[in-house]
Design an enzyme around this catalytic site. Structure first.
Site, PDB file in Angstrom:
ATOM      1  N   GLU A   1      15.496 -49.248  16.599  1.00  0.00           N
ATOM      2  CA  GLU A   1      16.388 -47.803  16.122  1.00  0.00           C
ATOM      3  C   GLU A   1      14.629 -46.733  16.687  1.00  0.00           C
ATOM      4  O   GLU A   1      14.925 -46.069  17.615  1.00  0.00           O
ATOM      5  CB  GLU A   1      16.202 -47.517  14.645  1.00  0.00           C
ATOM      6  CG  GLU A   1      16.723 -45.804  14.652  1.00  0.00           C
ATOM      7  CD  GLU A   1      17.807 -45.846  15.223  1.00  0.00           C
ATOM      8  OE1 GLU A   1      18.969 -45.870  14.724  1.00  0.00           O
ATOM      9  OE2 GLU A   1      17.997 -44.478  15.953  1.00  0.00           O
TER      10      GLU A   1
ATOM     11  N   ASP B   1      15.045 -43.739  20.148  1.00  0.00           N
ATOM     12  CA  ASP B   1      14.689 -42.697  18.824  1.00  0.00           C
ATOM     13  C   ASP B   1      12.894 -41.989  20.046  1.00  0.00           C
ATOM     14  O   ASP B   1      13.123 -40.614  21.056  1.00  0.00           O
ATOM     15  CB  ASP B   1      14.345 -42.200  17.993  1.00  0.00           C
ATOM     16  CG  ASP B   1      15.826 -42.911  16.893  1.00  0.00           C
ATOM     17  OD1 ASP B   1      16.815 -42.888  17.582  1.00  0.00           O
ATOM     18  OD2 ASP B   1      15.610 -42.741  15.448  1.00  0.00           O
TER      19      ASP B   1
ATOM     20  N   SER C   1      22.768 -41.536  17.042  1.00  0.00           N
ATOM     21  CA  SER C   1      21.358 -42.358  17.020  1.00  0.00           C
ATOM     22  C   SER C   1      21.051 -41.658  18.403  1.00  0.00           C
ATOM     23  O   SER C   1      19.415 -41.662  18.596  1.00  0.00           O
ATOM     24  CB  SER C   1      21.232 -43.308  16.249  1.00  0.00           C
ATOM     25  OG  SER C   1      21.009 -44.240  15.403  1.00  0.00           O
TER      26      SER C   1
END
Ligand SMILES: *[C@@H]1O[C@H](CO)[C@@H](O)[C@H](O)[C@H]1NC(C)=O
Ligand SMILES: *[C@@H]1O[C@H](CO)[C@@H](O)[C@H](O)[C@H]1NC(C)=O
Ligand SMILES: *[C@@H]1O[C@H](CO)[C@@H](O)[C@H](O)[C@H]1NC(C)=O
Ligand SMILES: *[C@@H]1O[C@H](CO)[C@@H](O)[C@H](O)[C@H]1NC(C)=O
Length: 562
Positions: free
Chosen positions: A277, A281, A476
């Site tokens: 993640e 990001d 996400s």
């Protein structure tokens, strides 16, 4: 409660200061998946976060609407930290009431927010049980490494009623998996080649092409973007370097980021520390918001709700805040207690008023919460997602495919049960509701705040994680992408001597609503449910799958400059 507090008065001298307890909040049972393993040991330390009532939160709401609504005389005249504080800080009566309570009960308090509306108290579970009519228990969940310490009911000493709005932890059980990336089983091992077509896999070049995002570097170093990260998700500088080398050969591969540590946050850099993640990001902000300085905010607080409170407090305390914050963590709204959700949402109101765009991934379970499961496919009560449902954040949904872009099955969207539809979206939501079949009743809250507000691609993003190229998706991926678009527009605004975009929604729902490509196909049944499951269907105009659609950079920039 009466009997209970009398009993406690006998047991403990502290309780005599709290002669009567007034019921505050409760839930009938823990959310699905949590199992009580019995009461928590009375000697165990508990760190309480206590939210004090603000002096004039309605006044801040009115002020925020005024400064964020196009056409207003004070449009984009963002507030100073002191201006925000004058609305958000507790009254002297509330501070005095709480301090007196703390003193008589021998509690050490710590101010944890720049506006003084949150204080932390470290005490024992036994004392917290006594003071707040609670019964803390250890709630296990198979997805959690250790139990959450929570109570199903909490009360307030009568002298704190009206002064204290939230006690955390108490009845909030955030979803154990708030991270919004469904993991491919092969993650971290399978090496994939980068396919040529953006119809199947996404690269920064695809997004630049699709949305007209410029590759020219930003020039304004004061305009920064902040990425939050939780739950031991750590970005790797070597992965960023490899990602830029592969996908942004026109950028210096050594581009680095700044780290903001919160609650014992860490930034380890060994290959096994790579967080899928965090890498996603950071790669789709650093690799897309070309030249915009990016900050990586890392918190190691096991209690994600506390981490979110502390994150908002840290950002609110910056003298020069970032212009955009993106978060790819969110969970079922009903896991959060209503008081906690409202208080945290009000923190985002404060940040918006300072000219910070707060972006949240809208959720990866379609109409079925943060993440859906096959057992939910026949559910006919939709589950909204928080903080996406907060009217002061901009929620970003996910699309898939390029010709045309369609709403992805997992794109989180729906209507809040805690927050009423804000004025800025009433027309858009009413128009959407007209498109619903007449028998489409009872699945969602007709009066709630509808989300998401906007969307971008959200599936099969090429990332580099632990040195390997892999594909990943979810909302996400969408939130960092939209954050990059906003950060680049802010760069152009700052260069032109204009204020940044700040709280986006009133602008998105009015002057900028036609700066998006409308997404009119797709259903948000969830990732695991068949297309026949009940859900919303994308339609012309705003809808609770993709909001107004995907950004057209040139049109958004023109609307921003106007
Ligand atoms: C806010 O920042 C100042 C200076 O940077 C620091 O002294 C203060 O402790 C911070 N306040 C909070 C509540 O974190
Ligand atoms: C993109 O993929 C979809 C679904 O696989 C397909 O129907 C469509 O023809 C593709 N478009 C292009 C331009 O390849
Ligand atoms: C629906 O949303 C409103 C806020 O708009 C809230 O007051 C109400 O309690 C919600 N209803 C349910 C059943 O949750
Ligand atoms: C949801 O969409 C993704 C991407 O197209 C697909 O891989 C997945 O199989 C879909 N889910 C279902 C249940 O069809």
């Amino acid at each position: 409660m009466q009997f209970r507090s009398k009993l406690l008065a006998l047991l403990s001298v502290v309780a005599c200061a709290s002669a009567s307890l007034v019921f505050h909040e409760a839930r009938a049972a823990p959310p699905k998946g949590f199992v009580s393993r019995g009461t928590t040991s009375e000697d165990q330390t508990i760190e309480l976060r206590i939210g004090l009532a603000s002096t004039n939160i309605d006044g801040l709401h009115d002020k925020l609407m005024s400064v964020s609504t196009p056409g207003s005389a004070e449009f984009r005249q963002w507030l100073s930290a002191d201006d925000v504080k004058s609305f958000v800080q507790p009254t002297s009566e509330s501070v005095a009431a709480f301090n007196a309570f703390a003193k008589v009960n021998n509690l050490q308090t710590r101010n944890i927010s720049p506006n003084g509306e949150w204080v932390a108290v470290s005490t024992t579970v036994g004392k917290a049980n006594a003071l707040f009519g609670a019964q803390y228990e250890d709630f296990e969940h198979e997805a959690l490494a250790k139990p959450l310490v929570r109570t199903l009911s909490v009360s307030l000493p009568s002298e704190l009623v009206g002064h204290v709005e939230v006690l955390h932890p108490s009845t909030s059980f955030e979803s154990p998996n708030m991270r919004l990336t469904p993991l491919p089983k092969s993650a971290l091992v399978e090496k994939r080649d980068v396919p040529a077509s953006c119809n199947s896999t996404i690269t920064p070049a695809c997004l630049q092409e699709l949305y007209g995002i410029p590759t020219t570097p930003a020039t304004e170093k004061s305009n920064t973007l902040l990425v939050t990260s939780y739950q031991s998700q750590w970005v790797q500088q070597v992965d960023i370097q490899e990602f830029l080398t592969q996908f942004r050969p026109d950028m210096p591969s050594t581009t680095s980021y700044t780290v903001q540590y919160v609650d014992g946050g860490l930034d380890p850099q060994e290959v096994y520390d790579a967080g899928i993640e965090a890498d996603l990001d950071m790669e789709y902000t650093m690799g897309l918001a070309t030249g915009v300085p990016v900050t990586f905010l890392t918190s190691e607080n096991f209690d994600l709700t506390s981490a979110m409170i502390d994150t908002a407090a840290v950002i609110g305390n910056y003298s020069k805040p970032p212009s955009v914050v993106t978060t790819s963590y969110a969970g079922d709204e009903d896991g959060f207690s209503e008081s906690l959700a409202i208080k945290l949402c009000n923190m985002y109101m404060s940040l918006g008023a300072r000219g910070i765009s707060i972006l949240y991934a809208s959720g990866d379970g379609g109409v079925r919460g943060g993440h859906d499961s096959t057992s939910q496919c026949s559910l006919t009560t939709f589950i909204p997602v928080f903080p996406s449902s907060c009217p002061y954040v901009t929620a970003v949904g996910a699309t898939i495919g390029v010709q045309p872009e369609i709403a992805m099955n997992l794109t989180g969207g729906g209507f809040s049960n805690y927050f009423a539809a804000p004025s800025y979206q009433k027309t858009a939501v009413a128009q959407f509701k007209e498109s619903l079949p007449s028998n489409f009743g009872g699945y969602f809250n007709e009066t709630g705040r509808g989300y998401p507000d906007v969307s971008t691609q959200g599936w099969n993003f090429n990332i580099v994680v632990a040195g390997k190229t892999n594909l990943i998706g979810g909302t996400s991926a969408a939130s960092p992408t939209f954050a990059s678009v906003i950060a680049l527009i802010n760069d152009r605004l700052v260069a032109a001597g204009k204020p940044v975009l700040g709280f986006l929604n009133p602008w998105i729902y009015s002057s900028a609503s036609s700066a998006f490509t409308d997404v009119t196909e797709g259903k948000n049944v969830g990732y695991t449910c068949p297309n026949s499951a009940i859900s919303f269907t994308a339609t012309e105009g705003w809808d609770p799958l993709t909001g107004f659609g995907t950004p057209v950079f040139s049109k958004l920039l023109a609307a921003a400059m106007a």
